[in-house]
Scaffold this motif. Structure first.
Motif, PDB file in Angstrom:
ATOM      1  N   PRO A 147     -15.672   1.494   6.602  1.00 40.16           N
ATOM      2  CA  PRO A 147     -16.508   0.977   5.643  1.00 40.16           C
ATOM      3  C   PRO A 147     -16.085   1.140   4.151  1.00 40.16           C
ATOM      4  O   PRO A 147     -15.488   2.253   3.904  1.00 40.16           O
ATOM      5  N   GLY A 148     -16.116   0.240   3.297  1.00 39.78           N
ATOM      6  CA  GLY A 148     -16.039   0.419   1.725  1.00 39.78           C
ATOM      7  C   GLY A 148     -14.366   0.019   1.496  1.00 39.78           C
ATOM      8  O   GLY A 148     -14.238   0.170   0.289  1.00 39.78           O
ATOM      9  N   ILE A 149     -13.512  -0.447   2.245  1.00 35.38           N
ATOM     10  CA  ILE A 149     -12.022  -1.151   1.896  1.00 35.38           C
ATOM     11  C   ILE A 149     -12.258  -2.229   0.897  1.00 35.38           C
ATOM     12  O   ILE A 149     -11.848  -2.042  -0.387  1.00 35.38           O
ATOM     13  N   VAL A 150     -13.200  -2.998   1.164  1.00 38.42           N
ATOM     14  CA  VAL A 150     -12.946  -4.172   0.367  1.00 38.42           C
ATOM     15  C   VAL A 150     -13.753  -3.712  -1.058  1.00 38.42           C
ATOM     16  O   VAL A 150     -13.441  -4.213  -2.055  1.00 38.42           O
ATOM     17  N   ALA A 151     -14.895  -2.993  -0.993  1.00 40.11           N
ATOM     18  CA  ALA A 151     -15.614  -2.506  -2.168  1.00 40.11           C
ATOM     19  C   ALA A 151     -14.607  -1.859  -3.008  1.00 40.11           C
ATOM     20  O   ALA A 151     -14.527  -1.823  -4.302  1.00 40.11           O
ATOM     21  N   ALA A 152     -13.897  -0.741  -2.352  1.00 40.37           N
ATOM     22  CA  ALA A 152     -12.992  -0.100  -3.298  1.00 40.37           C
ATOM     23  C   ALA A 152     -11.812  -0.701  -3.963  1.00 40.37           C
ATOM     24  O   ALA A 152     -11.562  -0.781  -4.958  1.00 40.37           O
ATOM     25  N   VAL A 153     -11.166  -1.619  -3.163  1.00 36.63           N
ATOM     26  CA  VAL A 153     -10.082  -2.379  -3.891  1.00 36.63           C
ATOM     27  C   VAL A 153     -10.691  -3.463  -4.694  1.00 36.63           C
ATOM     28  O   VAL A 153     -10.116  -3.540  -6.022  1.00 36.63           O
ATOM     29  N   SER A 154     -11.793  -4.243  -4.346  1.00 40.80           N
ATOM     30  CA  SER A 154     -12.499  -4.945  -5.385  1.00 40.80           C
ATOM     31  C   SER A 154     -12.965  -4.158  -6.733  1.00 40.80           C
ATOM     32  O   SER A 154     -12.847  -4.767  -7.943  1.00 40.80           O
ATOM     33  N   THR A 155     -13.424  -3.109  -6.533  1.00 44.23           N
ATOM     34  CA  THR A 155     -13.862  -2.172  -7.707  1.00 44.23           C
ATOM     35  C   THR A 155     -12.844  -2.122  -8.797  1.00 44.23           C
ATOM     36  O   THR A 155     -12.780  -1.943  -9.977  1.00 44.23           O
ATOM     37  N   VAL A 156     -11.490  -1.591  -8.190  1.00 47.12           N
ATOM     38  CA  VAL A 156     -10.240  -1.180  -8.790  1.00 47.12           C
ATOM     39  C   VAL A 156      -9.958  -2.539  -9.725  1.00 47.12           C
ATOM     40  O   VAL A 156      -9.543  -2.562 -10.894  1.00 47.12           O
ATOM     41  N   LEU A 157      -9.919  -3.886  -8.859  1.00 42.08           N
ATOM     42  CA  LEU A 157      -9.595  -4.928  -9.660  1.00 42.08           C
ATOM     43  C   LEU A 157     -10.304  -5.321 -10.773  1.00 42.08           C
ATOM     44  O   LEU A 157     -10.200  -5.697 -11.913  1.00 42.08           O
ATOM     45  N   ALA A 158     -11.765  -5.194 -10.667  1.00 38.01           N
ATOM     46  CA  ALA A 158     -12.886  -5.409 -11.561  1.00 38.01           C
ATOM     47  C   ALA A 158     -12.896  -4.491 -12.748  1.00 38.01           C
ATOM     48  O   ALA A 158     -12.921  -5.052 -13.690  1.00 38.01           O
ATOM     49  N   GLU A 159     -12.248  -3.105 -12.579  1.00 43.99           N
ATOM     50  CA  GLU A 159     -12.119  -2.418 -13.740  1.00 43.99           C
ATOM     51  C   GLU A 159     -11.100  -2.725 -14.681  1.00 43.99           C
ATOM     52  O   GLU A 159     -11.206  -2.287 -15.615  1.00 43.99           O
ATOM     53  N   HIS A 160     -10.273  -3.442 -13.811  1.00 47.30           N
ATOM     54  CA  HIS A 160      -8.990  -3.972 -14.791  1.00 47.30           C
ATOM     55  C   HIS A 160      -8.994  -5.551 -15.204  1.00 47.30           C
ATOM     56  O   HIS A 160      -8.128  -6.062 -15.704  1.00 47.30           O
ATOM     57  N   LYS A 161     -10.232  -6.010 -14.829  1.00 46.99           N
ATOM     58  CA  LYS A 161     -10.679  -7.347 -15.239  1.00 46.99           C
ATOM     59  C   LYS A 161      -9.612  -8.464 -14.610  1.00 46.99           C
ATOM     60  O   LYS A 161      -9.243  -9.443 -14.949  1.00 46.99           O
ATOM     61  N   VAL A 162      -9.356  -7.859 -13.199  1.00 50.11           N
ATOM     62  CA  VAL A 162      -8.592  -9.071 -12.386  1.00 50.11           C
ATOM     63  C   VAL A 162      -9.612  -9.691 -11.514  1.00 50.11           C
ATOM     64  O   VAL A 162     -10.312  -9.394 -11.156  1.00 50.11           O
ATOM     65  N   ASN A 163      -9.386 -11.182 -11.724  1.00 44.65           N
ATOM     66  CA  ASN A 163     -10.214 -11.960 -10.868  1.00 44.65           C
ATOM     67  C   ASN A 163      -9.513 -12.326  -9.674  1.00 44.65           C
ATOM     68  O   ASN A 163      -8.177 -12.593  -9.480  1.00 44.65           O
ATOM     69  N   ILE A 164     -10.470 -12.225  -8.550  1.00 41.18           N
ATOM     70  CA  ILE A 164      -9.969 -12.605  -7.329  1.00 41.18           C
ATOM     71  C   ILE A 164     -10.128 -14.148  -6.960  1.00 41.18           C
ATOM     72  O   ILE A 164     -11.220 -14.698  -7.160  1.00 41.18           O
ATOM     73  N   LEU A 165      -8.965 -14.853  -6.707  1.00 41.59           N
ATOM     74  CA  LEU A 165      -8.885 -16.199  -6.405  1.00 41.59           C
ATOM     75  C   LEU A 165      -9.318 -16.543  -4.949  1.00 41.59           C
ATOM     76  O   LEU A 165     -10.050 -17.746  -4.721  1.00 41.59           O
ATOM     77  N   ASP A 166      -8.816 -15.781  -4.170  1.00 43.88           N
ATOM     78  CA  ASP A 166      -9.115 -15.930  -2.646  1.00 43.88           C
ATOM     79  C   ASP A 166      -8.826 -14.808  -1.931  1.00 43.88           C
ATOM     80  O   ASP A 166      -8.135 -13.744  -2.341  1.00 43.88           O
ATOM     81  N   ILE A 167      -9.585 -14.572  -0.845  1.00 42.19           N
ATOM     82  CA  ILE A 167      -9.547 -13.423  -0.060  1.00 42.19           C
ATOM     83  C   ILE A 167      -9.652 -13.836   1.445  1.00 42.19           C
ATOM     84  O   ILE A 167     -10.439 -14.625   1.683  1.00 42.19           O
ATOM     85  N   SER A 168      -8.835 -13.203   2.212  1.00 43.94           N
ATOM     86  CA  SER A 168      -8.800 -13.417   3.676  1.00 43.94           C
ATOM     87  C   SER A 168      -8.830 -11.873   4.485  1.00 43.94           C
ATOM     88  O   SER A 168      -7.959 -11.029   4.000  1.00 43.94           O
ATOM     89  N   GLN A 169      -9.693 -11.594   5.141  1.00 44.55           N
ATOM     90  CA  GLN A 169      -9.571 -10.525   6.095  1.00 44.55           C
ATOM     91  C   GLN A 169      -9.986 -10.558   7.580  1.00 44.55           C
ATOM     92  O   GLN A 169     -10.690 -11.602   7.789  1.00 44.55           O
ATOM     93  N   THR A 170      -9.464  -9.616   8.308  1.00 44.81           N
ATOM     94  CA  THR A 170      -9.744  -9.469   9.653  1.00 44.81           C
ATOM     95  C   THR A 170      -9.607  -8.274  10.190  1.00 44.81           C
ATOM     96  O   THR A 170      -9.005  -7.479   9.712  1.00 44.81           O
ATOM     97  N   ILE A 171     -10.031  -8.200  11.381  1.00 49.22           N
ATOM     98  CA  ILE A 171      -9.925  -6.898  12.167  1.00 49.22           C
ATOM     99  C   ILE A 171      -9.512  -7.253  13.371  1.00 49.22           C
ATOM    100  O   ILE A 171     -10.066  -7.939  14.156  1.00 49.22           O
ATOM    101  N   LEU A 172      -8.265  -6.553  13.688  1.00 52.33           N
ATOM    102  CA  LEU A 172      -7.660  -6.712  15.110  1.00 52.33           C
ATOM    103  C   LEU A 172      -7.472  -5.506  15.660  1.00 52.33           C
ATOM    104  O   LEU A 172      -6.790  -4.719  15.461  1.00 52.33           O
ATOM    105  N   GLN A 173      -8.458  -5.434  16.886  1.00 50.94           N
ATOM    106  CA  GLN A 173      -8.434  -4.077  17.598  1.00 50.94           C
ATOM    107  C   GLN A 173      -8.504  -2.834  16.728  1.00 50.94           C
ATOM    108  O   GLN A 173      -7.712  -1.974  16.968  1.00 50.94           O
TER     109      GLN A 173
END
Length: 98
Positions: free
Chosen positions: A22-48
């Motif tokens: 838990p928290g990977i997406v939140a942590a990465v997104s937080t760093v980006l938001a702190e630097h005013k970086v806009n997320i245009l597209d995101i893809s994630q998956t969990i493989l085994q």
């Protein structure tokens, strides 16, 4: 003809790979938001149990330079137990011939 060369250099690809928790997406997104970086597209998956995420981000409005944002993401790696890489979109496309 529309000149897209400047916008290409303002985009970057962020890749995250590691054990799912838990928290990977939140942590990465937080760093980006702190630097005013806009997320245009995101893809994630969990493989085994392995978490993978790829983001396309826009650095045009960022309040920090590429290296500073990259360093901030690198600092997250050990606390999250993942590998994080950030490349400019044009470099990424050249390397992978997309």
């Amino acid at each position: 003809m529309l000149d897209t060369s400047s916008s290409q250099t303002e985009h970057a690809i962020i890749s995250v790979l590691g054990g799912d928790r838990p928290g990977i997406v939140a942590a990465v997104s937080t760093v980006l938001a702190e630097h005013k970086v806009n997320i245009l597209d995101i893809s994630q998956t969990i493989l085994q149990g392995t978490f993978t995420m790829t983001m396309l981000v826009d650095l045009e409005s960022a309040d920090s330079d590429f290296a500073c944002i990259q360093d901030a993401l690198t600092k997250l790696e050990s606390s999250l137990g993942v590998q994080i890489s950030m490349q400019r979109e044009d470099v990424f496309k050249f390397m992978y011939r997309l």
